[in-house]
Design an enzyme around this catalytic site. Structure first.
Site, PDB file in Angstrom:
ATOM      1  N   LYS A  25     -51.921 -62.872 -55.746  1.00  0.00           N
ATOM      2  CA  LYS A  25     -50.885 -63.476 -56.577  1.00  0.00           C
ATOM      3  C   LYS A  25     -49.555 -63.571 -55.823  1.00  0.00           C
ATOM      4  O   LYS A  25     -49.219 -62.683 -55.030  1.00  0.00           O
ATOM      5  CB  LYS A  25     -50.743 -62.616 -57.843  1.00  0.00           C
ATOM      6  CG  LYS A  25     -49.865 -63.165 -58.941  1.00  0.00           C
ATOM      7  CD  LYS A  25     -49.966 -62.225 -60.147  1.00  0.00           C
ATOM      8  CE  LYS A  25     -49.031 -62.583 -61.278  1.00  0.00           C
ATOM      9  NZ  LYS A  25     -49.178 -61.643 -62.414  1.00  0.00           N
ATOM     10  N   SER A  56     -49.737 -64.316 -66.837  1.00  0.00           N
ATOM     11  CA  SER A  56     -49.085 -64.523 -65.537  1.00  0.00           C
ATOM     12  C   SER A  56     -50.039 -64.574 -64.351  1.00  0.00           C
ATOM     13  O   SER A  56     -49.749 -65.215 -63.356  1.00  0.00           O
ATOM     14  CB  SER A  56     -48.004 -63.461 -65.314  1.00  0.00           C
ATOM     15  OG  SER A  56     -48.534 -62.231 -64.912  1.00  0.00           O
ATOM     16  N   SER A  68     -51.637 -59.426 -68.584  1.00  0.00           N
ATOM     17  CA  SER A  68     -51.668 -60.431 -67.517  1.00  0.00           C
ATOM     18  C   SER A  68     -52.884 -60.343 -66.610  1.00  0.00           C
ATOM     19  O   SER A  68     -53.076 -61.202 -65.745  1.00  0.00           O
ATOM     20  CB  SER A  68     -50.396 -60.358 -66.670  1.00  0.00           C
ATOM     21  OG  SER A  68     -49.293 -60.821 -67.419  1.00  0.00           O
TER      22      SER A  68
END
Length: 515
Positions: free
Chosen positions: A102, A184, A208
């Site tokens: 990420k 997210s 998330s």
């Protein structure tokens, strides 16, 4: 003579069969399957076709916007690790395996990738070192293929659609066109669902990992805070932030967690974890649910009849596997917890403190931002990049957080949250009902919504179940999840929509350096 001829013939036949055996399907290939063929020399890490697969669907075709950027040195690193494998053997189960991480997890600046939380405000910023988890991946021989998209600032800038970031654009779900990729870690979820890498890392503060893993048909492990390092990760909330694997099967998630778990001097929360760090792959036991007591906190279940029906059917399977279901097994403080605003109070304060500290730790920030107030001003001054109408103009959460301060109310809320969430929450329910774990669906509704600009729920978007336990009980939870997975094999019963599935496979690129 006949016996000798047969003896000589069989090894040759075996060799021919190994050459014509199909290569792993990258849509579903496991890390162990890829590693086995890498060890046998059927292909190399350079041959793995993920870059071509990313190009097919990221900004073309289904235009899923799962990946913000790829590592310009990935092929060079893959080649070096291939040579090392031949000379010294593999470092770990992740040697030569390509992982996406990420875009809030720092990687060495000289490698050529940015770490921006999806914002132009941090583009070109220079981090002091690899994030703790990135360093562990690198040491294991894994290759960080690229940075996945995310909800900007891990969905903490304002009231924005899930999956949007200024740098990455609007990411969408591969199971329904324009579908919500959720929360997210959306890019990591999308990428894993359709095989854009062998594994991925996401982060979670609140849902998330759980939610994008659910809606992208994956296995996500949200570890105890302190099991995996957050050092070098763009923060939201130090008391809940955690770094987590998101993969296509329990075994892959356990393999990655075994590598990234452990103490890190740059994250004091990790220094109090139990030792030694488990090899979580040893938890992969098909009979792990025999004699286990699982509790159902019904007050958190919601009212969607489709989810309740599917969830209740899963309970029957768990009982077939030997589990005892305690239903209901509600938290002693469930109503109080549902009404509490303590998490919001602490989160707003922690974000301001922690994001200011993170920016201060950077060696260089070309945009000149120094703190949260500067980020708010940057967005206003660069509204054409960041505050894009009609859906992406909000930075309300930034503004709320900037107005906070560390005071007595903060510390009271922090203590109350610990009491409500852990002591009288999860731990309270486990102790009251003598449970090994708790079980809930990962979503509370599948009722379709209009596109705005994404569709929150739609036909075919998956949902799953979640095993929850006390702090540092990951080994047990992984074993329960593995037993259930091996019984049901649900993941491949529903595939992504056709345009979202890349067509490039290993056979198309073997021997090519441009894959």
């Amino acid at each position: 003579m006949y016996t000798l001829a047969t003896f000589l013939f069989l090894p040759w036949l075996s060799l021919i069969q190994s050459q014509i055996r199909e290569f792993p399907d990258l849509y579903k290939a496991s890390i162990s399957e890829l590693q086995d063929d890498l060890e046998k020399g059927r292909f190399t890490s350079v041959d793995l076709a993920y870059i071509a697969r990313i190009l097919e669907v990221n900004h073309q075709g289904a235009s899923l916007h799962a990946v913000i950027e790829t590592n310009p040195k990935a092929l060079q690193q893959a080649s070096a690790l291939n040579i090392e494998r031949k000379l010294k053997g593999k470092r770990s189960a992740l040697h030569g395996i390509l992982i996406l991480i990420k875009d809030n997890i720092a990687t060495l600046h000289e490698e050529g990738m940015n770490t921006t939380a999806g914002s132009f405000a941090l583009l070109g910023s220079v981090v002091p070192r690899d994030a703790g988890v990135a360093a562990k991946l690198r040491a294991s021989g894994a290759i960080m293929l690229g940075k996945t998209s995310l909800s900007e600032w891990a969905h903490f800038r304002g009231d924005l659609p899930c999956g949007f970031s200024a740098r990455g654009g609007q990411a969408t779900n591969p199971y329904f066109p324009k579908g919500d990729p959720s929360e997210s870690s959306s890019g990591s979820g999308i990428a894993m669902a359709i095989g854009l890498a062998a594994g991925s890392l996401g982060t979670e503060t609140d849902r998330s990992i759980i939610s994008p893993s659910s809606k992208n048909n994956l296995v996500g492990i949200k570890p105890t805070v302190g099991l995996t390092s957050r050092a070098g990760v763009i923060p939201i909330y130090r008391h809940q932030d955690t770094v987590c694997p998101m993969c296509r099967c329990v075994a892959d998630a356990a393999t990655i967690l075994s590598v990234i778990a452990g103490p890190d001097p740059f994250d004091k929360f990790t220094l109090s974890q139990p030792e030694p760090v488990p090899d979580f792959t040893q938890a992969l036991q098909k009979d792990a649910l025999k004699g286990v007591r699982l509790g159902i906190p019904r007050l958190f279940l919601g009212n969607d009849t489709n989810i309740i029906s599917a969830f209740n059917a899963s309970l029957e399977i768990l009982m077939e596997l030997g589990a005892t279901i305690v239903d209901p097994a509600d938290f002693p403080d469930a109503h109080e917890l549902l009404a509490s605003q303590n998490e919001t109070t602490v989160l707003n304060v922690d974000f301001k403190v922690d994001i200011n500290a993170y920016i201060a730790s950077l060696l260089e920030v070309p945009t000149g931002v120094k703190n949260l107030a500067d980020l708010i001003a940057y967005n206003k001054e660069n509204a054409d990049l960041e505050l894009i109408p009609p859906y992406y103009t909000s930075q309300s959460q930034f503004i709320i957080s900037e107005a906070t301060e560390v005071n007595a109310s903060y510390f009271e809320a922090l203590a109350a949250e610990e009491d409500l969430g852990r002591t009288r929450g999860i731990d309270g329910a486990l102790q009251k009902f003598n449970l090994d774990a708790l079980l809930l669906p990962t979503d509370d509704t599948v009722v379709p919504t209009p596109a705005n600009p994404i569709i929150d729920n739609a036909p075919g978007i998956p949902f799953g179940i979640s095993f929850m336990g006390t702090a540092f009980s990951e080994f047990k939870l992984i074993s329960y999840a593995f037993a259930y997975e091996q019984k049901t094999h649900n993941r491949l019963k529903r595939l992504a929509f056709p345009a979202a599935i890349p067509k490039t496979q290993l056979k198309d690129v073997i021997g090519s350096s441009e894959n």
